[in-house]
Every structure is written in structure tokens, then in C-alpha cells.
Design an enzyme around this catalytic site. Structure first.
Site, PDB file in Angstrom:
ATOM      1  N   LYS A 108      -9.483 -33.741  -0.844  1.00 38.31           N
ATOM      2  CA  LYS A 108     -10.900 -33.052  -1.554  1.00 38.31           C
ATOM      3  C   LYS A 108     -11.376 -34.825  -1.675  1.00 38.31           C
ATOM      4  CE  LYS A 108      -9.665 -28.882  -3.399  1.00 38.31           C
ATOM      5  NZ  LYS A 108     -10.574 -27.725  -2.793  1.00 38.31           N
ATOM      6  N   ASP A 191     -16.719 -21.785   2.210  1.00 38.35           N
ATOM      7  CA  ASP A 191     -15.566 -21.025   1.393  1.00 38.35           C
ATOM      8  C   ASP A 191     -15.651 -20.115   0.393  1.00 38.35           C
ATOM      9  OD1 ASP A 191     -12.918 -20.546  -0.281  1.00 38.35           O
ATOM     10  OD2 ASP A 191     -13.134 -22.512  -0.797  1.00 38.35           O
ATOM     11  N   LYS A 215      -9.548 -16.212   1.786  1.00 38.03           N
ATOM     12  CA  LYS A 215      -8.404 -16.484   0.296  1.00 38.03           C
ATOM     13  C   LYS A 215      -7.890 -14.649  -0.385  1.00 38.03           C
ATOM     14  CE  LYS A 215      -9.266 -20.716  -0.924  1.00 38.03           C
ATOM     15  NZ  LYS A 215      -9.915 -21.858  -2.422  1.00 38.03           N
TER      16      LYS A 215
END
Length: 330
Positions: A108, A191, A215
Site C-alpha cells: 500500500k 480496481d 472482487k
């Protein structure tokens, strides 16, 4: 999708609160609502700040997983990456030690309140642990503008990045950044621009990404996510939404059903929790592609407080109604 009565969901609903090793995505404790259907257990866990319209898609995914057979798998195990929160560089080795056998680390970056120097130090520490053969990818969660992202990609390029995930917030910014850094050979992954968009294929049409991070929950379930990947025509990485062991099983089902899986998946996030409803931590860098049944003792041990349980049950009722269920279904 055939919608089961709300009473059927409430009959087995359990609300849990999972403590984390390190604050991640602003979360210290991850809450989720679990329920059991004819096919097994499923998870409903949109982040608490999401509105009901967005959260209802997560509920549709959970119902689909609990009530319907899933697409046939083409593999029985899924390779996963380690995930490094925005910790100090000296803590990176300890984090990576919780992901045995993983050959890829997602780090991250762009954490609010931190600097690019912090990011560089963290990624350098990850490279030192992973060695020259390890794979390093970074995730900015859309926190940079185009100029900041271009500067960061240059600064981090020495660490041989596999790709940079959601460096900017918008599709237009991603497309511009990709144009600027293509010569460097560092792919751009999307994403949030896929997961939170009303038009998840916009990224592909705009040439804004080299690959997609998908996802299962926020995309409405395994089948719908597979359709998006197929229509986009781009490689895909399956990731979790900081799921419990039950939700990770749904992610693994998606990864197992993809015809091609060129990248390790972000489904090793059970290692970020101090405790979970079942053990879905990576073994030898992989997860099995099978459903998870939560441990009864763990459900009791991790039960959310009564007020949080009622908050989640109210949310379940509202989202069920938004999907077309009768308001008085209970």
C-alpha cells in the site's frame, strides 16, 4: 436472480467483528454479516460508509453464492499475494512473515498523511525481503493526481514493479497516466474504477488499464464478475474486500473459474486478521478453491456487540428490499 425471503436470510444471520493486526484501509476491526443458504455460507460485508444502493449489489452477490451453484472451476488452488499495509519500513518483514510461501507482495502506498519517501522506504523493504525473484506491486487506491502518480512511478521503478494499482481516481486520469508511463513497461491496473463504477467496462474502452482487479462481492457475484472480465478482454487479478474466511471462499471461486490467471490474487488477506471465523490463511502461497463453513465457536467468540448486530440486520433488511424483496418479508 431469484430472491429468497428475508426470513430465510435472518434465520441463520450472524454478525461478526474481526480484529486486525494493523490498521488497513482505515479499518481496525472488520465487521461482516454471514448467513447460510442451500449451497453453503456466504458473506455480506459492504464497508460501513457505503450507501444502500451500492451495498445491495454486495447482498446480491452473497445470495447468489449461498443459493446458487457457481461456475465450474478450472483449477483447485489459487496462488495469492502478500499484502503490506501502510506500515513503517521496519515493520514490513514482520508483515510478510505472516504470508508463508507467497512470491508476490502488494504494498500500500499514497496513504493520507504519509509521503512518497515513506512509500519508497516501504517498497524498498519489501523488495529486500522478497528478493530479486519476488514480485512487487503497489496500490495507491486512487490517491494521486496524474502528475503525482507519474512522479511516484518513476521513483518506484527501481524496485521492478509488477504493476501499479489504481494510481489515480478517474478513468480519464488512468488513461493519461498510462499514456505517460507506457514506455517504462510498468502496467496500470484498475480496481476502484471497475468496482465502484456503474459502467465497469469504461476502463477497457478508454484504454485506461492493462489489467483489471475484480472482487466478487461488489461486482454482484462470481458469474457477473466473470462476464465483466470476458467483455473487457483484459487480464484479471481477483482480490478480496477485506473479507472474512467465508468471503474469501467466494473470491477463490471466482479466481478458480477464470480461464486464465496470470497474476497472483489478493486473497491472502486472512493473514491481516488476529482472528477469523475459520482458517483461510495461505499455505505455500496458495488457497484452496472450496467453500468455507465457519467454526461455531469462532462465531460466538467474534460476535459483534448487540447494537452493531442490529445495525447490520437493519442494513440487510433495507438492501433486501432494494433488491425487490417485500418490506414486511420478515
Amino acid at each position: 436472480m431469484s430472491l429468497p425471503p428475508l426470513a430465510d436470510l435472518l434465520a441463520t444471520a450472524r454478525v461478526v467483528a474481526l480484529p486486525m493486526h494493523t490498521r488497513f484501509r482505515g479499518v481496525d476491526t472488520r465487521e461482516a454479516l454471514l448467513f447460510e443458504g442451500p449451497q453453503g455460507w456466504a458473506e455480506f460485508s459492504p464497508f460501513v460508509e457505503y450507501g444502500d444502493d451500492e451495498a445491495a449489489t454486495w447482498l446480491a452477490a452473497a445470495i447468489d453464492f449461498a443459493w446458487n451453484p457457481q461456475p465450474a472451476p478450472v483449477r483447485d488452488r489459487v496462488p495469492v499475494n502478500a499484502t503490506v499495509p501502510a506500515v513503517a519500513a521496519e515493520s514490513v518483514a514482520d508483515v510478510l512473515a505472516r504470508f508463508p510461501g507467497c512470491r508476490t507482495a502488494k504494498v500500500k502506498v499514497a496513504e493520507p498523511g504519509q509521503t512518497l519517501a515513506d512509500d519508497i522506504a516501504r517498497v524498498r523493504a519489501a523488495r529486500e525481503v522478497m528478493g530479486p525473484e519476488g514480485r512487487i506491486r503497489v496500490d495507491a487506491n486512487g490517491q494521486w493526481n496524474v502528475d503525482e502518480a507519474e512522479h511516484a512511478v518513476h521513483a518506484l521503478a527501481e524496485f521492478d514493479l509488477e504493476y501499479v494499482e489504481q494510481p489515480c481516481a478517474t478513468v480519464e486520469e488512468l488513461a493519461e497516466l498510462r499514456r505517460r508511463v507506457t514506455y517504462m513497461g510498468i502496467p496500470v491496473a484498475a480496481d476502484e474504477s471497475v468496482r465502484k463504477s456503474s459502467d465497469p467496462l469504461a476502463v477497457a474502452r478508454a484504454g485506461a488499464a492493462d489489467l483489471l482487479v475484480v472482487k466478487a462481492q461488489p461486482l454482484g457475484g462470481v458469474t457477473h464478475a466473470l462476464q465483466i472480465v470476458t467483455a473487457a478482454g483484459l487480464p484479471a487479478v481477483v482480490s478480496s474486500a477485506l473479507d472474512t474466511a467465508v468471503g474469501l471462499a467466494q473470491g477463490a471461486a471466482l479466481a478458480a473459474a477464470l480461464p486464465d490467471l496470470d497474476y497472483d490474487c489478493g486473497l491472502g488477506t486472512a493473514s491481516l486478521f488476529l482472528d477469523d471465523v475459520a482458517d483461510r490463511r495461505p499455505v505455500d502461497g496458495t488457497l484452496p478453491a472450496r467453500r468455507t463453513t465457519p467454526d461455531a465457536a469462532a462465531l460466538d467468540r467474534l460476535a459483534a456487540s448487540p447494537d452493531r448486530r442490529e445495525w447490520w440486520l437493519d442494513r440487510l433488511r433495507r438492501c433486501h428490499e432494494a433488491l425487490g424483496g417485500a418490506a414486511d418479508a420478515a
